[in-house]
Motif scaffolding. Sequence first.
Motif, PDB file in Angstrom:
ATOM      1  N   TRP A   1      19.148  39.507  31.784  1.00 60.89           N
ATOM      2  CA  TRP A   1      20.210  40.017  32.528  1.00 60.89           C
ATOM      3  C   TRP A   1      21.528  39.544  32.232  1.00 60.89           C
ATOM      4  CZ3 TRP A   1      17.747  42.017  35.976  1.00 60.89           C
ATOM      5  CH2 TRP A   1      15.824  42.050  36.101  1.00 60.89           C
ATOM      6  N   LEU A   2      22.555  39.858  32.260  1.00 61.35           N
ATOM      7  CA  LEU A   2      23.762  39.578  31.996  1.00 61.35           C
ATOM      8  C   LEU A   2      24.575  39.871  32.809  1.00 61.35           C
ATOM      9  CD1 LEU A   2      25.765  40.413  29.611  1.00 61.35           C
ATOM     10  CD2 LEU A   2      26.385  42.628  30.028  1.00 61.35           C
ATOM     11  N   LEU A   3      25.765  38.588  33.339  1.00 62.68           N
ATOM     12  CA  LEU A   3      26.215  37.931  34.408  1.00 62.68           C
ATOM     13  C   LEU A   3      28.018  38.028  34.108  1.00 62.68           C
ATOM     14  CD1 LEU A   3      24.115  34.963  35.440  1.00 62.68           C
ATOM     15  CD2 LEU A   3      24.305  37.223  36.275  1.00 62.68           C
ATOM     16  N   GLY A   4      28.932  38.689  34.858  1.00 64.91           N
ATOM     17  CA  GLY A   4      30.031  39.060  34.562  1.00 64.91           C
ATOM     18  C   GLY A   4      30.301  40.550  33.237  1.00 64.91           C
ATOM     19  N   ASN A   5      31.792  39.941  33.209  1.00 64.90           N
ATOM     20  CA  ASN A   5      32.579  40.918  32.459  1.00 64.90           C
ATOM     21  C   ASN A   5      33.968  40.106  32.756  1.00 64.90           C
ATOM     22  OD1 ASN A   5      32.961  42.868  30.491  1.00 64.90           O
ATOM     23  ND2 ASN A   5      34.023  44.226  32.353  1.00 64.90           N
ATOM     24  N   GLU A   6      34.467  39.424  31.130  1.00 63.70           N
ATOM     25  CA  GLU A   6      35.577  39.133  31.031  1.00 63.70           C
ATOM     26  C   GLU A   6      36.184  38.570  32.642  1.00 63.70           C
ATOM     27  OE1 GLU A   6      37.969  42.723  29.295  1.00 63.70           O
ATOM     28  OE2 GLU A   6      36.523  42.512  28.002  1.00 63.70           O
ATOM     29  N   ASN A   7      35.423  37.539  32.695  1.00 64.64           N
ATOM     30  CA  ASN A   7      35.771  37.331  34.055  1.00 64.64           C
ATOM     31  C   ASN A   7      36.849  35.983  34.299  1.00 64.64           C
ATOM     32  OD1 ASN A   7      33.334  37.768  34.376  1.00 64.64           O
ATOM     33  ND2 ASN A   7      33.511  37.205  36.654  1.00 64.64           N
TER      34      ASN A   7
ATOM     35  N   TYR B   1      39.321  36.814  32.352  1.00 63.18           N
ATOM     36  CA  TYR B   1      40.595  37.590  31.893  1.00 63.18           C
ATOM     37  C   TYR B   1      40.867  37.756  32.902  1.00 63.18           C
ATOM     38  CZ  TYR B   1      39.691  38.148  27.079  1.00 63.18           C
ATOM     39  OH  TYR B   1      38.776  38.270  25.808  1.00 63.18           O
ATOM     40  N   GLY B   2      40.595  37.229  34.475  1.00 59.92           N
ATOM     41  CA  GLY B   2      40.997  37.432  35.719  1.00 59.92           C
ATOM     42  C   GLY B   2      40.671  38.753  36.114  1.00 59.92           C
ATOM     43  N   ILE B   3      41.939  39.836  37.206  1.00 62.17           N
ATOM     44  CA  ILE B   3      41.659  41.250  37.320  1.00 62.17           C
ATOM     45  C   ILE B   3      40.608  40.951  38.462  1.00 62.17           C
ATOM     46  CG2 ILE B   3      41.794  43.374  37.069  1.00 62.17           C
ATOM     47  CD1 ILE B   3      41.640  43.012  34.095  1.00 62.17           C
ATOM     48  N   ALA B   4      41.333  40.524  39.408  1.00 58.53           N
ATOM     49  CA  ALA B   4      40.862  40.630  41.375  1.00 58.53           C
ATOM     50  C   ALA B   4      39.050  39.540  40.895  1.00 58.53           C
ATOM     51  CB  ALA B   4      40.277  42.002  41.220  1.00 58.53           C
ATOM     52  N   CYS B   5      39.880  38.327  40.825  1.00 57.99           N
ATOM     53  CA  CYS B   5      38.954  37.207  40.688  1.00 57.99           C
ATOM     54  C   CYS B   5      39.879  36.559  40.089  1.00 57.99           C
ATOM     55  CB  CYS B   5      37.846  37.541  39.957  1.00 57.99           C
ATOM     56  SG  CYS B   5      37.917  37.561  38.410  1.00 57.99           S
ATOM     57  N   ASN B   6      39.263  35.060  40.416  1.00 55.25           N
ATOM     58  CA  ASN B   6      40.496  33.875  39.969  1.00 55.25           C
ATOM     59  C   ASN B   6      39.307  32.472  38.548  1.00 55.25           C
ATOM     60  OD1 ASN B   6      38.548  32.264  41.478  1.00 55.25           O
ATOM     61  ND2 ASN B   6      40.087  31.357  42.499  1.00 55.25           N
ATOM     62  N   ALA B   7      38.693  33.603  38.006  1.00 52.82           N
ATOM     63  CA  ALA B   7      38.002  33.005  37.085  1.00 52.82           C
ATOM     64  C   ALA B   7      39.325  32.375  35.912  1.00 52.82           C
ATOM     65  CB  ALA B   7      37.215  33.721  36.399  1.00 52.82           C
ATOM     66  N   ASP B   8      39.995  33.127  35.900  1.00 47.91           N
ATOM     67  CA  ASP B   8      40.931  32.863  35.122  1.00 47.91           C
ATOM     68  C   ASP B   8      42.478  31.154  34.917  1.00 47.91           C
ATOM     69  OD1 ASP B   8      42.114  33.932  36.603  1.00 47.91           O
ATOM     70  OD2 ASP B   8      44.254  34.778  35.832  1.00 47.91           O
ATOM     71  N   LYS B   9      42.075  30.989  36.323  1.00 46.97           N
ATOM     72  CA  LYS B   9      43.135  30.467  36.878  1.00 46.97           C
ATOM     73  C   LYS B   9      42.038  28.905  36.581  1.00 46.97           C
ATOM     74  CE  LYS B   9      45.927  33.216  39.290  1.00 46.97           C
ATOM     75  NZ  LYS B   9      45.960  34.853  38.585  1.00 46.97           N
ATOM     76  N   ASN B  10      40.621  28.946  37.127  1.00 47.84           N
ATOM     77  CA  ASN B  10      40.434  27.758  37.604  1.00 47.84           C
ATOM     78  C   ASN B  10      38.212  28.233  36.657  1.00 47.84           C
ATOM     79  OD1 ASN B  10      38.186  26.038  38.764  1.00 47.84           O
ATOM     80  ND2 ASN B  10      39.469  26.727  40.569  1.00 47.84           N
TER      81      ASN B  10
END
Length: 457
Positions: free
Chosen positions: A249-255, A257-266
């Motif tokens: 199983w593979l989770l995410g894809n460069e989350n 870096y952001g782009i319609a998600c806030n993983a880059d900020k948090n």
Amino acid sequence: PWYVGRSAISRIRYLLKKHPELGLKLEGAYIKVINGFDNDVSNDIFIINPGRLKRVSLWDNIFKNKRRKFGKVVKERGGRVKLIKYESGDWQLLVEGRPFIIRGITYSPTRVGESPDEGTLANWMEQDINNNGIIDAPFEAWVDENRNNKKDPKEKNIGDFQLMKEMGINCIRLYHHPLKPNKEILRRLYQEYGIMVIMGDFLGKYAIGSGASWYEGTDYTNPEHQKNMLESVKEMVEEFKDEPYILMWLLGNENVYGIACNADKNPKAFFKFLDRVAKEIKKIDKDHPIAVANGDTLYLDIFGKLCPNVDIFGVNAYRGKYGFGSLWYDVKEFADKPVMITEYGAPSYADGYTEEEAEDFQAEYHRGCWQDIEDNLFGRGFGNALGGIIFEWLDEWWKAYEPSYHDTKGLFSGPYLDGYMHEEWLGICSQGDGSDSPFLRQLKKAYFVYKEMWRKY
């Protein structure tokens, strides 16, 4: 951040390996960067050892690949697909008890003129534009050997699955959404061609699976978004866990870096949620390992602290033809996980260069990257490489937002022949002039480089 000194060390090692006639090796050189996994270069602290060039004797060359002693197994995860770690620190992936080196590729044979941005992207697993009852790209692709963009009498249908098998590919990377996978096609991929599937969930990247709008973006602290994403992942695992073709199983894809998600900020919220999801997967399925597809090593230190339930550190890394540099050391030091390169590659177009020169560079880039992966597999180098996933099989014409035109724009700078990434030229197969898409394939030089390198497996 990209560090010139670290890159220079990688290039020196690459050149010395490429030219053994020099009889030299670089010994003891390293640059450690404290606080080097965020985007703030102002807090970096450097620890530097320039090392030294040392003469290499014939005896050294004969025994340089002598295998170390592995010792006992100290960690074991999975079932049918299993991860094993030895006392030596080496990691190995096993499928039904046999060693498995990931020789993967991202497979998304997009027809010219289609685009996810315009809502016209068809599901290649269902696409049958000539209405003959046969799915197009997997089974009816043909090779334009003389590159005249016409199907000559000797150029018969062969299909992508057969071409991938002949190249030596043993797995492809897919996501279970937004387009639904066709189980029968994937069963044939495995049963007839011996190719497995790394099945992924975007985990809120591009707002997919979270229920958020594109403009709102996934918020990893939002309970409703978390609930939706967790349900999406559980649905994937329940639906596919008993399929024999599933590798992991593979989770995410460069989350990150952001782009319609806030993983880059948090990033802490993202990695905490990632680990929670991995933990839930293991309640449902103990047979397959779990990986993340990170954006290079951004926030690797946070991942290492917060994600004990994620088995594999997957990384999309485009670092150049010299390989992946300090990546193997960094992951070993800060996360102690096995590494899978989830994306790597280079375009076969470069402004100011001929088609032949650009294809030569692409092939050289791929050769250098794969050799670096090999040099860090079980029993070699850092011993934490599991393999890699090429990006990608086929040129996709929609990346620069004009899906009926093979765009040559450089979208951003990078370690490529003309210094720019041409995203519509990343395939190791071309669609020619696009007149017979999705069927026509022009095999680039990189295809044959892999066919040669992977013949031994």
